[in-house]
Every structure is written in structure tokens, then in C-alpha cells.
Design a protein around this motif. Structure first.
Motif, PDB file in Angstrom:
ATOM      1  N   GLY A   1       0.804  -1.210   0.000  1.00  0.00           N
ATOM      2  CA  GLY A   1       0.000   0.000   0.000  1.00  0.00           C
ATOM      3  C   GLY A   1       0.840   1.265   0.000  1.00  0.00           C
ATOM      4  N   ALA A   2       2.116   1.141  -0.308  1.00  0.00           N
ATOM      5  CA  ALA A   2       2.992   2.309  -0.394  1.00  0.00           C
ATOM      6  C   ALA A   2       3.160   2.697  -1.852  1.00  0.00           C
ATOM      7  CB  ALA A   2       4.353   2.020   0.227  1.00  0.00           C
ATOM      8  N   MET A   3       3.383   3.963  -2.084  1.00  0.00           N
ATOM      9  CA  MET A   3       3.624   4.464  -3.421  1.00  0.00           C
ATOM     10  C   MET A   3       5.119   4.503  -3.683  1.00  0.00           C
ATOM     11  SD  MET A   3       0.636   5.023  -4.647  1.00  0.00           S
ATOM     12  CE  MET A   3       1.111   5.948  -6.107  1.00  0.00           C
ATOM     13  N   ASN A   4       5.471   4.270  -4.943  1.00  0.00           N
ATOM     14  CA  ASN A   4       6.859   4.267  -5.376  1.00  0.00           C
ATOM     15  C   ASN A   4       6.909   5.108  -6.648  1.00  0.00           C
ATOM     16  OD1 ASN A   4       9.486   3.694  -6.025  1.00  0.00           O
ATOM     17  ND2 ASN A   4       9.205   1.497  -6.234  1.00  0.00           N
ATOM     18  N   VAL A   5       7.385   6.362  -6.540  1.00  0.00           N
ATOM     19  CA  VAL A   5       7.302   7.280  -7.674  1.00  0.00           C
ATOM     20  C   VAL A   5       8.664   7.902  -7.968  1.00  0.00           C
ATOM     21  CG1 VAL A   5       4.883   7.831  -7.211  1.00  0.00           C
ATOM     22  CG2 VAL A   5       6.689   9.258  -6.219  1.00  0.00           C
ATOM     23  N   PRO A   6       8.887   8.358  -9.212  1.00  0.00           N
ATOM     24  CA  PRO A   6      10.137   9.059  -9.530  1.00  0.00           C
ATOM     25  C   PRO A   6      10.280  10.314  -8.677  1.00  0.00           C
ATOM     26  CG  PRO A   6       8.953   8.451 -11.530  1.00  0.00           C
ATOM     27  CD  PRO A   6       8.017   8.195 -10.385  1.00  0.00           C
ATOM     28  N   ILE A   7      11.506  10.625  -8.305  1.00  0.00           N
ATOM     29  CA  ILE A   7      11.745  11.781  -7.448  1.00  0.00           C
ATOM     30  C   ILE A   7      11.319  13.076  -8.132  1.00  0.00           C
ATOM     31  CG2 ILE A   7      14.135  12.209  -8.154  1.00  0.00           C
ATOM     32  CD1 ILE A   7      14.714  12.702  -5.120  1.00  0.00           C
ATOM     33  N   GLN A   8      11.374  13.115  -9.473  1.00  0.00           N
ATOM     34  CA  GLN A   8      10.933  14.319 -10.175  1.00  0.00           C
ATOM     35  C   GLN A   8       9.449  14.577  -9.934  1.00  0.00           C
ATOM     36  OE1 GLN A   8      12.599  11.779 -11.488  1.00  0.00           O
ATOM     37  NE2 GLN A   8      14.275  12.489 -12.813  1.00  0.00           N
ATOM     38  N   SER A   9       8.646  13.507  -9.907  1.00  0.00           N
ATOM     39  CA  SER A   9       7.212  13.658  -9.654  1.00  0.00           C
ATOM     40  C   SER A   9       6.973  14.116  -8.221  1.00  0.00           C
ATOM     41  CB  SER A   9       6.491  12.338  -9.916  1.00  0.00           C
ATOM     42  OG  SER A   9       6.613  11.946 -11.262  1.00  0.00           O
ATOM     43  N   PHE A  10       7.652  13.453  -7.280  1.00  0.00           N
ATOM     44  CA  PHE A  10       7.516  13.837  -5.872  1.00  0.00           C
ATOM     45  C   PHE A  10       7.883  15.307  -5.680  1.00  0.00           C
ATOM     46  CE2 PHE A  10       8.667  14.234  -1.445  1.00  0.00           C
ATOM     47  CZ  PHE A  10       7.837  13.343  -0.770  1.00  0.00           C
ATOM     48  N   ASN A  11       8.968  15.714  -6.312  1.00  0.00           N
ATOM     49  CA  ASN A  11       9.420  17.096  -6.186  1.00  0.00           C
ATOM     50  C   ASN A  11       8.380  18.070  -6.733  1.00  0.00           C
ATOM     51  OD1 ASN A  11      11.645  19.079  -5.646  1.00  0.00           O
ATOM     52  ND2 ASN A  11      11.431  19.401  -7.851  1.00  0.00           N
ATOM     53  N   GLU A  12       7.743  17.723  -7.839  1.00  0.00           N
ATOM     54  CA  GLU A  12       6.718  18.588  -8.430  1.00  0.00           C
ATOM     55  C   GLU A  12       5.549  18.759  -7.471  1.00  0.00           C
ATOM     56  OE1 GLU A  12       4.486  20.804 -11.320  1.00  0.00           O
ATOM     57  OE2 GLU A  12       6.637  20.360 -11.106  1.00  0.00           O
ATOM     58  N   TRP A  13       5.075  17.686  -6.892  1.00  0.00           N
ATOM     59  CA  TRP A  13       3.919  17.755  -5.986  1.00  0.00           C
ATOM     60  C   TRP A  13       4.277  18.453  -4.678  1.00  0.00           C
ATOM     61  CZ3 TRP A  13       3.774  11.883  -6.953  1.00  0.00           C
ATOM     62  CH2 TRP A  13       3.281  11.638  -8.239  1.00  0.00           C
ATOM     63  N   TRP A  14       5.483  18.202  -4.173  1.00  0.00           N
ATOM     64  CA  TRP A  14       5.907  18.756  -2.884  1.00  0.00           C
ATOM     65  C   TRP A  14       6.282  20.226  -2.998  1.00  0.00           C
ATOM     66  CZ3 TRP A  14      11.138  17.634  -0.103  1.00  0.00           C
ATOM     67  CH2 TRP A  14      11.042  18.008   1.250  1.00  0.00           C
ATOM     68  N   SER A  15       6.767  20.650  -4.165  1.00  0.00           N
ATOM     69  CA  SER A  15       7.281  22.014  -4.330  1.00  0.00           C
ATOM     70  C   SER A  15       6.220  23.007  -4.778  1.00  0.00           C
ATOM     71  CB  SER A  15       8.425  22.033  -5.354  1.00  0.00           C
ATOM     72  OG  SER A  15       9.520  21.259  -4.897  1.00  0.00           O
ATOM     73  N   ARG A  16       5.085  22.541  -5.256  1.00  0.00           N
ATOM     74  CA  ARG A  16       4.093  23.465  -5.805  1.00  0.00           C
ATOM     75  C   ARG A  16       3.279  24.221  -4.747  1.00  0.00           C
ATOM     76  NH1 ARG A  16       0.902  21.451 -11.048  1.00  0.00           N
ATOM     77  NH2 ARG A  16       0.127  23.597 -10.780  1.00  0.00           N
ATOM     78  N   PRO A  17       3.030  23.662  -3.560  1.00  0.00           N
ATOM     79  CA  PRO A  17       2.388  24.506  -2.542  1.00  0.00           C
ATOM     80  C   PRO A  17       3.235  25.746  -2.250  1.00  0.00           C
ATOM     81  CG  PRO A  17       2.305  22.209  -1.882  1.00  0.00           C
ATOM     82  CD  PRO A  17       3.198  22.277  -3.099  1.00  0.00           C
ATOM     83  N   GLU A  18       2.607  26.746  -1.657  1.00  0.00           N
ATOM     84  CA  GLU A  18       3.279  28.039  -1.466  1.00  0.00           C
ATOM     85  C   GLU A  18       4.609  27.894  -0.733  1.00  0.00           C
ATOM     86  OE1 GLU A  18       2.407  32.381   0.622  1.00  0.00           O
ATOM     87  OE2 GLU A  18       0.798  30.914   0.399  1.00  0.00           O
TER      88      GLU A  18
END
Length: 214
Positions: free
Chosen positions: A175-192
Motif C-alpha cells: 500500500g505504499a507508493m513508489n514514484v520518480p523523485i521528479q514527480s515527488f518534487n513537483e507535488w511537494w514544491s508546488r504549494p506556497e
């Protein structure tokens, strides 16, 4: 550095007891409960255990409006005081810092916020998640997840929203997600403000230990 089978086994052991969020916007109290429970197990500290409802009350959770994002220490620390722990909430966190928090035995697992674009990118078929802005002038969390492991290419994390996904990619057996770091960075960096939240021994507790107080 790669995400190894040992990392996945350790993740599976933790995730097997993790809770999924009961409502589409209750990610924050649910994710907080999960890192508290994991820390309680690791430190044999029962005073760190609270229900999702109790944590939701502390975080001013309102269904369809998510949880408050202001005064986090004032909201959470009173629940942790007896056990000798406190909240640390930091903006501008980098990946090296995040991995240090994850690997530290004296800290809880961290929480991170994702932008709502995450839902569009990760699955085409999800329950609608549109928390309103906080009436107190502070924003409500978009979505909160628990990262487990980071390397140069990949991030392994748990998403408490998982039961609301109907068509989900990149999901492992635990039940864990395994995603490219580029995707994680996009989602994590877009909030203010990119942030991480974790728990660590309270400063008073650390000071007492340093001076040998009972």
C-alpha cells in the motif's frame, strides 16, 4: 543509493498497521496518527497514541474543509507533553534533510504536503477533494503523505487517501507508493511553502537529560 528490499520490508512492517483516512479531506489527522503510532511502537510509549477523531479535534478538522494550518505546535504539543515530545515544522526542507529525519531513531517519520495536482497525475479516477480555504485566513492542507525512503531516483511513501483511488498506478503490495523523485518534487514544491513536519524529543526533555535530572 537505491531503495532496497530491506527498505520495502521495513516499510511493509510499518504500513501494515497504518490507517487510511475516513474522509476525503481528513489526511492530516490520519497521517499524524500513523506517525504517532509508529513512534509509539518504536519507543514503547503508549502516551503517543490518539484516535483520528482526537487529533482531528486538535487540528480543528471540519469535514469538507480539512484541517487548520496555523499554530501547529500550540495545537499538537499539549498532546505530546506528557510523553516528552514536540512538533518540529520546517519550511524550505531539502531532500537530504528529509532523509536525515526519516533515518533518525530520535525522530518520528515526517509528513509532507502535496499540491492537488497530485490527484490528477497519480490517478484519473478519484473522489473529489476540494477543501475550502480556512476561514481564519490560513490555507487548509492540500494533501498530506508519509515519506519512507528517498534516493536519487525514487521516493517511497504512504498515502492515507489510498482507499479513495479507483485506478492507481505505482502501488506496491504494502500500500505504499513508489514514484520518480521528479514527480515527488513537483507535488511537494508546488504549494506556497514546501514543508515537512515531524516529532522529536522536547527541548525541556533534552535539557533535563543533558544535566542528568530525574
Amino acid at each position: 543509493m537505491t531503495i532496497t528490499n530491506e527498505d520495502r520490508e521495513r516499510n511493509q512492517a510499518a504500513v501494515s498497521d497504518f490507517h487510511t483516512q475516513p474522509e476525503p479531506d481528513s489526511c492530516f489527522p490520519t497521517a499524524l496518527k500513523n506517525i504517532l503510532d509508529e513512534l509509539a511502537d518504536r519507543k514503547s510509549e503508549s502516551n503517543l497514541r490518539y484516535s483520528i477523531s482526537e487529533l482531528g479535534d486538535a487540528l480543528d478538522y471540519v469535514e469538507n474543509r480539512a484541517s487548520a494550518s496555523d499554530r501547529l505546535a500550540a495545537r499538537i504539543d499539549p498532546l505530546l507533553e506528557e510523553a516528552g515530545w514536540e512538533v518540529n515544522h520546517m519550511t524550505g526542507v531539502g531532500y537530504d534533510q528529509l532523509q536525515t529525519i526519516i533515518e533518525s531513531d530520535d525522530r518520528s517519520l515526517p509528513l509532507c504536503e502535496f499540491h492537488e495536482q497530485y490527484f490528477e497525475d497519480i490517478s484519473q479516477h478519484t473522489e473529489e477533494y476540494t477543501p475550502e480555504p480556512g476561514l481564519d485566513g490560513f490555507g487548509r492542507w492540500k494533501h498530506v503523505i508519509v515519506p519512507f525512503k528517498i534516493n536519487d531516483d525514487t521516493v517511497l511513501y504512504f498515502d492515507p487517501y489510498i482507499q479513495f483511488f479507483h485506478d492507481l498506478n505505482d502501488l506496491d503490495e504494502a500500500g505504499a507508493m513508489n514514484v520518480p523523485i521528479q514527480s515527488f518534487n513537483e507535488w511537494w514544491s508546488r504549494p506556497e511553502k514546501r514543508w515537512a513536519l515531524w516529532l522529536e524529543p522536547s527541548k525541556q526533555q533534552t535539557l533535563s537529560a543533558a544535566f542528568g535530572d530525574e
